[in-house]
Write a protein that holds these residues in place. Sequence first.
Motif, PDB file in Angstrom:
ATOM      1  N   ILE A  75      29.565 -26.752  -7.047  1.00 46.63           N
ATOM      2  CA  ILE A  75      29.267 -28.011  -7.701  1.00 46.63           C
ATOM      3  C   ILE A  75      28.332 -27.781  -8.873  1.00 46.63           C
ATOM      4  O   ILE A  75      27.685 -26.752  -8.976  1.00 46.63           O
ATOM      5  N   GLY A  76      28.281 -28.735  -9.778  1.00 47.49           N
ATOM      6  CA  GLY A  76      27.577 -28.572 -11.044  1.00 47.49           C
ATOM      7  C   GLY A  76      26.102 -28.244 -10.900  1.00 47.49           C
ATOM      8  O   GLY A  76      25.454 -28.659  -9.945  1.00 47.49           O
ATOM      9  N   GLU A  77      25.562 -27.525 -11.882  1.00 45.73           N
ATOM     10  CA  GLU A  77      24.197 -27.057 -11.809  1.00 45.73           C
ATOM     11  C   GLU A  77      23.203 -28.208 -11.791  1.00 45.73           C
ATOM     12  O   GLU A  77      22.139 -28.115 -11.193  1.00 45.73           O
ATOM     13  N   ARG A  78      23.518 -29.328 -12.437  1.00 45.52           N
ATOM     14  CA  ARG A  78      22.608 -30.451 -12.415  1.00 45.52           C
ATOM     15  C   ARG A  78      22.573 -31.121 -11.046  1.00 45.52           C
ATOM     16  O   ARG A  78      21.702 -31.926 -10.775  1.00 45.52           O
ATOM     17  N   GLU A  79      23.525 -30.833 -10.190  1.00 41.46           N
ATOM     18  CA  GLU A  79      23.586 -31.441  -8.868  1.00 41.46           C
ATOM     19  C   GLU A  79      23.000 -30.535  -7.791  1.00 41.46           C
ATOM     20  O   GLU A  79      23.013 -30.868  -6.619  1.00 41.46           O
ATOM     21  N   VAL A  80      22.524 -29.368  -8.173  1.00 43.65           N
ATOM     22  CA  VAL A  80      21.879 -28.442  -7.241  1.00 43.65           C
ATOM     23  C   VAL A  80      20.458 -28.190  -7.725  1.00 43.65           C
ATOM     24  O   VAL A  80      20.263 -27.673  -8.823  1.00 43.65           O
ATOM     25  N   THR A  81      19.483 -28.556  -6.923  1.00 50.66           N
ATOM     26  CA  THR A  81      18.087 -28.355  -7.281  1.00 50.66           C
ATOM     27  C   THR A  81      17.389 -27.664  -6.121  1.00 50.66           C
ATOM     28  O   THR A  81      17.600 -28.024  -4.964  1.00 50.66           O
ATOM     29  N   VAL A  82      16.585 -26.661  -6.453  1.00 46.94           N
ATOM     30  CA  VAL A  82      15.932 -25.854  -5.429  1.00 46.94           C
ATOM     31  C   VAL A  82      14.418 -25.900  -5.643  1.00 46.94           C
ATOM     32  O   VAL A  82      13.930 -25.685  -6.755  1.00 46.94           O
ATOM     33  N   TYR A  83      13.685 -26.174  -4.565  1.00 44.99           N
ATOM     34  CA  TYR A  83      12.242 -26.310  -4.639  1.00 44.99           C
ATOM     35  C   TYR A  83      11.574 -25.339  -3.668  1.00 44.99           C
ATOM     36  O   TYR A  83      12.164 -24.934  -2.660  1.00 44.99           O
ATOM     37  N   GLN A  84      10.325 -25.012  -3.969  1.00 45.83           N
ATOM     38  CA  GLN A  84       9.538 -24.177  -3.079  1.00 45.83           C
ATOM     39  C   GLN A  84       8.150 -24.774  -2.906  1.00 45.83           C
ATOM     40  O   GLN A  84       7.621 -25.437  -3.808  1.00 45.83           O
ATOM     41  N   GLU A  85       7.592 -24.540  -1.726  1.00 48.69           N
ATOM     42  CA  GLU A  85       6.220 -24.970  -1.491  1.00 48.69           C
ATOM     43  C   GLU A  85       5.288 -24.067  -2.289  1.00 48.69           C
ATOM     44  O   GLU A  85       5.402 -22.844  -2.243  1.00 48.69           O
ATOM     45  N   VAL A  86       4.389 -24.679  -3.019  1.00 44.48           N
ATOM     46  CA  VAL A  86       3.487 -23.916  -3.872  1.00 44.48           C
ATOM     47  C   VAL A  86       2.155 -23.718  -3.166  1.00 44.48           C
ATOM     48  O   VAL A  86       1.728 -24.555  -2.363  1.00 44.48           O
ATOM     49  N   PRO A  87       1.485 -22.593  -3.419  1.00 43.77           N
ATOM     50  CA  PRO A  87       0.196 -22.343  -2.781  1.00 43.77           C
ATOM     51  C   PRO A  87      -0.878 -23.292  -3.325  1.00 43.77           C
ATOM     52  O   PRO A  87      -0.785 -23.740  -4.466  1.00 43.77           O
ATOM     53  N   PRO A  88      -1.868 -23.592  -2.493  1.00 40.66           N
ATOM     54  CA  PRO A  88      -2.031 -23.073  -1.129  1.00 40.66           C
ATOM     55  C   PRO A  88      -1.128 -23.821  -0.152  1.00 40.66           C
ATOM     56  O   PRO A  88      -1.094 -25.044  -0.161  1.00 40.66           O
ATOM     57  N   VAL A  89      -0.364 -23.082   0.652  1.00 40.02           N
ATOM     58  CA  VAL A  89       0.525 -23.691   1.629  1.00 40.02           C
ATOM     59  C   VAL A  89      -0.284 -24.164   2.824  1.00 40.02           C
ATOM     60  O   VAL A  89      -1.373 -23.651   3.106  1.00 40.02           O
ATOM     61  N   LEU A  90       0.247 -25.159   3.511  1.00 41.31           N
ATOM     62  CA  LEU A  90      -0.408 -25.641   4.721  1.00 41.31           C
ATOM     63  C   LEU A  90      -0.021 -24.744   5.890  1.00 41.31           C
ATOM     64  O   LEU A  90       1.161 -24.541   6.153  1.00 41.31           O
TER      65      LEU A  90
END
Length: 304
Positions: A245-260
């Motif tokens: 599926i299109g790149e605008r429909e795929v979004t990837v996130y990560q937890e940024v430090p400091p992590v809980l």
Amino acid sequence: MSEQNTIDATPAAAAAGPEAGAAVEDAPAPGPGAAPEAPPKDRRRLFAALRWTAAVAVFAVVGAGVAYGITRPERTDIPGLSTESDGRWTFPALSRPALPAGAPVPQGPDNKDETHYAVLSGLLLPAPEGAKTDDAFKADKGGAVSVDAFLEEYTPEARGKLKQQLEWDGLRQITGRGWTMADGTRTHVYLLRFHASGFVDAFKGCTFNAPLDGVSALDLDDVWNKAKNTQASSLPMGFPGSGVIGEREVTVYQEVPPVLGDEQTKIGCLQAGDILGMVVQTRKGEVAPVPFHQTVLLQGQLLS
């Protein structure tokens, strides 16, 4: 493309994928006048380049839209060219479920809203080899997940508002699967089917400010975005025949430090017509990028 077609290798990726060296094994011997064999020093440089190419192959498909070899972790078997595993998992061969008679495919010309008519559980990514069922994941034997069980991914104070939003925004059903790997990586995959694609866009539970339980704050996944931006000048993620599926429909996130706590969380959000796919992966220390991106890409292929 038939919904029953197996999602497998594509010729375009064979030139750059980790198994590209297999074609060398059957190459004819050089004839008279051929260039002399490269000296050992140049050969070592070639082998180093091949190892780097194999290590980043799974990220190249982010921009190119092909996923050759990402269901399996094999490297080339040619003596002297083998490399260590880059950490990807081995998934079963993937195939889409059968459609009801006369139903169009999601991205067909006669399906403007990209509605999925297949059984929702049939579009759910299977667990990889070596995975154990996550006993904490709440789903029935058919994979159905209740709204309350799904909302346990979010902070307690956010659940009431999100539940009301799902009720108002046309949620039809949720299916999901959870597993853990030997290294402690925990993966939860959800598919949320809405009455129409417009409702998927309205749901705010899979964005950079999603109030996930035990997560400090989210930002764009830097490895994913670096690879996508590098490839942006070549081919878009959803080019015809890519199966992604299109790149605008795929979004990837990560937890940024400091992590809980001592675990990091990453999430992948996939909007595909009337379905929202959500991949939540957590691991002590840091979530490894290769198996996480692999999981997101393969789930995206099943929805495309």
